[in-house]
Design a protein around this motif. Sequence first.
Motif, PDB file in Angstrom:
ATOM      1  N   GLU A 128      -3.126   2.619  21.174  1.00  0.00           N
ATOM      2  CA  GLU A 128      -2.369   1.481  20.338  1.00  0.00           C
ATOM      3  C   GLU A 128      -3.002   0.802  19.546  1.00  0.00           C
ATOM      4  N   ASP A 173       2.093   4.189  18.118  1.00  0.00           N
ATOM      5  CA  ASP A 173       3.238   3.014  17.954  1.00  0.00           C
ATOM      6  C   ASP A 173       3.738   3.008  19.049  1.00  0.00           C
ATOM      7  N   GLU A 213       7.298   0.780  20.988  1.00  0.00           N
ATOM      8  CA  GLU A 213       8.629  -0.074  20.970  1.00  0.00           C
ATOM      9  C   GLU A 213       9.543  -0.161  22.231  1.00  0.00           C
ATOM     10  N   THR A 255       1.094   8.233  15.624  1.00  0.00           N
ATOM     11  CA  THR A 255       0.927   8.093  14.381  1.00  0.00           C
ATOM     12  C   THR A 255       0.366   8.911  13.487  1.00  0.00           C
TER      13      THR A 255
END
Length: 111
Positions: free
Chosen positions: A58, A64, A66, A82
Amino acid sequence: MDEPNTDVIQGTLDMLILKTLSLEPMHAFGITRRIEQISRGVFKVNPGSLLTALQRLERGGWLDAEWCRTANSRRARVYRLTRAGKKQLESETADWSRRVSAIARLLRAET
């Protein structure tokens, strides 16, 4: 008889994580399960090593993440590849293939 070694080969965990996430975004436990499932139990991922690798990937801009709710209403950090991560996976895969080919040549060598 000794138990077979199920450690991920040193230096390959990042590549295995990137490949796993190229299939679909998932949380850390899902990544572990998928690697074990696809390798048919040959590789077991140490949770501490996985979390360290996810943080490193990361920070490197290859993943990414979340916070999301899972199907059973728990919070989990979901990781996705990504564009830079896809390129890194291609690079690591090519390097791995080159090394595997070299090892295979060495193992086939005869006197």
